[in-house]
Design a protein around this motif. Sequence first.
Motif, short mmCIF file in Angstrom:
data_model
loop_
_atom_site.label_atom_id
_atom_site.label_comp_id
_atom_site.label_asym_id
_atom_site.label_seq_id
_atom_site.Cartn_x
_atom_site.Cartn_y
_atom_site.Cartn_z
N ARG A 4 0.84 -1.38 -0.12
CA ARG A 4 0.05 -0.17 -0.10
C ARG A 4 0.82 1.08 -0.14
N GLU A 5 1.92 1.17 0.79
CA GLU A 5 2.71 2.26 0.73
C GLU A 5 3.54 2.52 -0.43
N GLN A 6 3.88 1.47 -1.33
CA GLN A 6 4.38 1.42 -2.67
C GLN A 6 3.23 2.03 -3.62
N LEU A 7 2.06 1.67 -3.55
CA LEU A 7 0.86 2.32 -4.35
C LEU A 7 0.99 3.62 -4.06
N ILE A 8 0.74 4.13 -2.68
CA ILE A 8 0.53 5.49 -2.44
C ILE A 8 1.68 6.29 -3.03
N LEU A 37 1.14 6.38 -6.82
CA LEU A 37 0.06 7.32 -7.17
C LEU A 37 0.39 8.73 -6.85
N ASN A 38 1.37 9.20 -5.78
CA ASN A 38 1.60 10.28 -5.64
C ASN A 38 2.56 10.86 -6.72
N LEU A 39 3.35 10.03 -7.23
CA LEU A 39 4.36 10.41 -8.23
C LEU A 39 3.29 10.74 -9.38
N GLN A 40 2.25 9.80 -9.84
CA GLN A 40 1.47 10.11 -10.88
C GLN A 40 0.69 11.40 -10.76
N ARG A 94 1.83 14.10 -9.25
CA ARG A 94 2.60 15.36 -9.70
C ARG A 94 3.16 15.31 -10.89
N GLN A 95 3.10 14.13 -11.96
CA GLN A 95 3.50 14.27 -13.16
C GLN A 95 2.04 14.88 -13.74
N ARG A 96 0.90 14.53 -13.51
CA ARG A 96 -0.14 15.27 -14.03
C ARG A 96 -0.23 16.51 -13.91
N GLU A 97 0.01 17.03 -12.57
CA GLU A 97 0.17 18.17 -12.10
C GLU A 97 0.93 19.14 -13.23
#
Length: 142
Positions: free
Chosen positions: A46-50, A53-56, A58-61
């Motif tokens: 879950r920590e890896q998934l989070i 998702l946080n990286l994605q 930031r990339q989308r932003e």
Amino acid sequence: MRLLPAFLAGMVLLIAILLLSNRSLQHDLNNAGQQRDALTAQLQQREQLIAALNLQMRQREQAEMALREDLNSAHQVMQGREKQRQRSLHENLQARQWADTGLPDDISRLHQRPAFSSASDYLHWLSAGQLMPDTGQQPHNE
């Protein structure tokens, strides 16, 4: 003396009960350790998934910011072109007359279409449309 063998038998029985209880507790302890390990693995996943998702996010932003900048620059270019067009219409009488001339009716009808809710509606509208006049015919302005 009869008490001693009964006492020893009771002690043996108590030791057997304690050994069985110890075995049961060891089994429960092993199960709890396995559950803890499984929960730890799930938590790491879950920590890896989070983190992913946080990286994605930031990339989308960043991509959104780049798109906003591109949109802003395109808007500025469009405004510049519109100003240039307006200046050219203002300066050139012939260009202004040409721009003010209306399109022929047949051409104007090409720009008219209803709102479509699906692709099938659009295809139906296309197939039910009026045929274009033969190129040998002059358009009829109504």
